[in-house]
Design a protein around this motif. Structure first.
Motif, PDB file in Angstrom:
ATOM      1  N   ASP A 160      -6.989   7.578   1.362  1.00  0.00           N
ATOM      2  CA  ASP A 160      -8.210   6.775   1.360  1.00  0.00           C
ATOM      3  C   ASP A 160      -9.364   7.615   0.824  1.00  0.00           C
ATOM      4  O   ASP A 160      -9.491   8.801   1.162  1.00  0.00           O
ATOM      5  CB  ASP A 160      -8.546   6.302   2.779  1.00  0.00           C
ATOM      6  CG  ASP A 160      -7.563   5.259   3.290  1.00  0.00           C
ATOM      7  OD1 ASP A 160      -6.712   4.807   2.506  1.00  0.00           O
ATOM      8  OD2 ASP A 160      -7.648   4.900   4.481  1.00  0.00           O
ATOM      9  N   THR A 211       1.663  -5.656   5.723  1.00  0.00           N
ATOM     10  CA  THR A 211       1.022  -4.575   4.972  1.00  0.00           C
ATOM     11  C   THR A 211       2.011  -3.484   4.594  1.00  0.00           C
ATOM     12  O   THR A 211       1.707  -2.622   3.776  1.00  0.00           O
ATOM     13  CB  THR A 211      -0.113  -3.933   5.794  1.00  0.00           C
ATOM     14  OG1 THR A 211       0.446  -3.231   6.911  1.00  0.00           O
ATOM     15  CG2 THR A 211      -1.090  -4.982   6.292  1.00  0.00           C
ATOM     16  N   GLU A 214       2.766  -1.037   6.308  1.00  0.00           N
ATOM     17  CA  GLU A 214       2.305   0.249   6.830  1.00  0.00           C
ATOM     18  C   GLU A 214       2.721   0.465   8.282  1.00  0.00           C
ATOM     19  O   GLU A 214       2.520   1.536   8.833  1.00  0.00           O
ATOM     20  CB  GLU A 214       0.788   0.353   6.713  1.00  0.00           C
ATOM     21  CG  GLU A 214       0.310   0.414   5.277  1.00  0.00           C
ATOM     22  CD  GLU A 214      -1.123   0.869   5.157  1.00  0.00           C
ATOM     23  OE1 GLU A 214      -1.345   2.008   4.711  1.00  0.00           O
ATOM     24  OE2 GLU A 214      -2.020   0.078   5.507  1.00  0.00           O
ATOM     25  N   ARG A 225      -6.357  -7.065  -0.525  1.00  0.00           N
ATOM     26  CA  ARG A 225      -5.478  -7.844   0.347  1.00  0.00           C
ATOM     27  C   ARG A 225      -6.305  -8.734   1.272  1.00  0.00           C
ATOM     28  O   ARG A 225      -7.484  -8.466   1.534  1.00  0.00           O
ATOM     29  CB  ARG A 225      -4.620  -6.918   1.206  1.00  0.00           C
ATOM     30  CG  ARG A 225      -5.418  -6.184   2.281  1.00  0.00           C
ATOM     31  CD  ARG A 225      -4.563  -5.272   3.129  1.00  0.00           C
ATOM     32  NE  ARG A 225      -5.351  -4.681   4.212  1.00  0.00           N
ATOM     33  CZ  ARG A 225      -4.913  -3.727   5.032  1.00  0.00           C
ATOM     34  NH1 ARG A 225      -3.699  -3.237   4.883  1.00  0.00           N
ATOM     35  NH2 ARG A 225      -5.691  -3.260   5.997  1.00  0.00           N
ATOM     36  N   ARG A 273       0.341   4.427  -2.702  1.00  0.00           N
ATOM     37  CA  ARG A 273       0.044   5.810  -2.305  1.00  0.00           C
ATOM     38  C   ARG A 273       1.072   6.784  -2.883  1.00  0.00           C
ATOM     39  O   ARG A 273       0.727   7.840  -3.411  1.00  0.00           O
ATOM     40  CB  ARG A 273       0.037   5.922  -0.777  1.00  0.00           C
ATOM     41  CG  ARG A 273      -1.078   5.169  -0.073  1.00  0.00           C
ATOM     42  CD  ARG A 273      -1.068   5.511   1.415  1.00  0.00           C
ATOM     43  NE  ARG A 273      -1.931   4.672   2.211  1.00  0.00           N
ATOM     44  CZ  ARG A 273      -3.245   4.857   2.358  1.00  0.00           C
ATOM     45  NH1 ARG A 273      -3.832   5.855   1.728  1.00  0.00           N
ATOM     46  NH2 ARG A 273      -3.961   4.050   3.124  1.00  0.00           N
ATOM     47  N   ILE A 316       0.802  -1.226   0.000  1.00  0.00           N
ATOM     48  CA  ILE A 316       0.000   0.000   0.000  1.00  0.00           C
ATOM     49  C   ILE A 316       0.838   1.281   0.000  1.00  0.00           C
ATOM     50  O   ILE A 316       0.531   2.210  -0.759  1.00  0.00           O
ATOM     51  CB  ILE A 316      -0.981  -0.016   1.190  1.00  0.00           C
ATOM     52  CG1 ILE A 316      -2.074  -1.055   0.941  1.00  0.00           C
ATOM     53  CG2 ILE A 316      -1.608   1.355   1.415  1.00  0.00           C
ATOM     54  CD1 ILE A 316      -3.019  -1.251   2.111  1.00  0.00           C
ATOM     55  N   HIS A 353      -6.511  -1.324  -3.755  1.00  0.00           N
ATOM     56  CA  HIS A 353      -5.631  -2.405  -3.317  1.00  0.00           C
ATOM     57  C   HIS A 353      -6.476  -3.507  -2.703  1.00  0.00           C
ATOM     58  O   HIS A 353      -7.359  -3.239  -1.883  1.00  0.00           O
ATOM     59  CB  HIS A 353      -4.627  -1.881  -2.285  1.00  0.00           C
ATOM     60  CG  HIS A 353      -3.660  -2.916  -1.800  1.00  0.00           C
ATOM     61  ND1 HIS A 353      -2.519  -3.254  -2.502  1.00  0.00           N
ATOM     62  CD2 HIS A 353      -3.663  -3.700  -0.688  1.00  0.00           C
ATOM     63  CE1 HIS A 353      -1.856  -4.190  -1.839  1.00  0.00           C
ATOM     64  NE2 HIS A 353      -2.529  -4.482  -0.742  1.00  0.00           N
TER      65      HIS A 353
END
Length: 227
Positions: free
Chosen positions: A97, A224, A226, A77, A62, A58, A75
């Motif tokens: 988002d 992820t 993130e 997942r 972005r 992700i 995305h």
């Protein structure tokens, strides 16, 4: 289900509009692959032109979106919190988002199916030429003072959690002159969802390895990418 995903693709296509260009990406789970194909079919049927990034985390999506002319992206997942669920995350043109108000518009289109189908000649295309990792690496290194890293040889331990970060960061670390000890540095969908207990054990194990190697730092990057 594939049927749900295809309908969602149609609703998103109606939201973005015929002729719009969009990025798609996914994780390395086989169900995500199936759902991604279904969503892409729905989008293409509504005249959306797609650039598929395939397995891409992700943060990379972005970053690439911010510097592109795309209307948005999505995305797919396996949920990192529940292995029985699939997440479909939709982004706006800035890589954020999709706003709640816009999500509600997509929801109305999804349930009402109040949109016109495109003619055969207006069906979108699917392209695989996107090079997201190269763009991400270039942007990442541009904002760092690489000379600082070159002056001090650091040793770091990185646990990649069997996620796609292992396909990005080795080249970055090399450019920064870091001595890296990599753990779990290959893709394995069996570890896409982990419990809090497993995560704590992972961090505890990393602490032990960092101390035993007398490394300067240790990092855990989740699947992820993130956190």
């Amino acid at each position: 289900t594939p049927e749900f995903a295809a309908r969602l693709g149609c609703a998103l296509g109606a939201f973005w509009g015929v002729g719009s260009a969009v990025y798609t990406s996914r994780d390395n789970d086989k169900t995500s692959f199936m759902v991604a194909n279904a969503v892409q079919s729905g989008l293409i049927s509504m005249g959306i032109n797609l650039e598929a990034m395939r397995v891409t985390p992700i943060p990379v999506v972005r970053q690439v979106l911010r510097g592109s002319n795309k209307k948005g992206g999505l995305h797919i997942r396996r949920s990192p919190y529940d292995e029985q669920k699939i997440d479909i995350i939709v982004f706006d043109s800035n890589g954020l988002d999709l706003h709640t108000n816009k999500c509600k518009k997509v929801e109305r289109l999804f349930f009402g199916e109040d949109y016109a189908r495109v003619e055969h000649s207006a069906v979108g295309i699917l392209d695989y030429t996107a090079r997201p990792y190269d763009i991400y690496r270039e942007n990442f290194l541009e904002v760092l003072d690489k000379d600082i890293f070159k002056q001090t040889k650091m040793t770091v331990v990185v646990d990649f959690s069997f996620g796609p970060a292992s396909t990005i960061f080795p080249a970055l670390f090399s450019a920064l002159n870091l001595d890296v000890v990599s753990l779990n540095a290959f893709l394995d969908p069996a570890y896409l969802t982990v419990s809090k207990k497993q995560r704590k054990e992972q961090v505890k194990r990393l602490r032990t390895i960092v101390k035993s190697l007398d490394a300067d730092a240790g990092f855990v990057i989740d699947t992820t990418c993130e956190r």
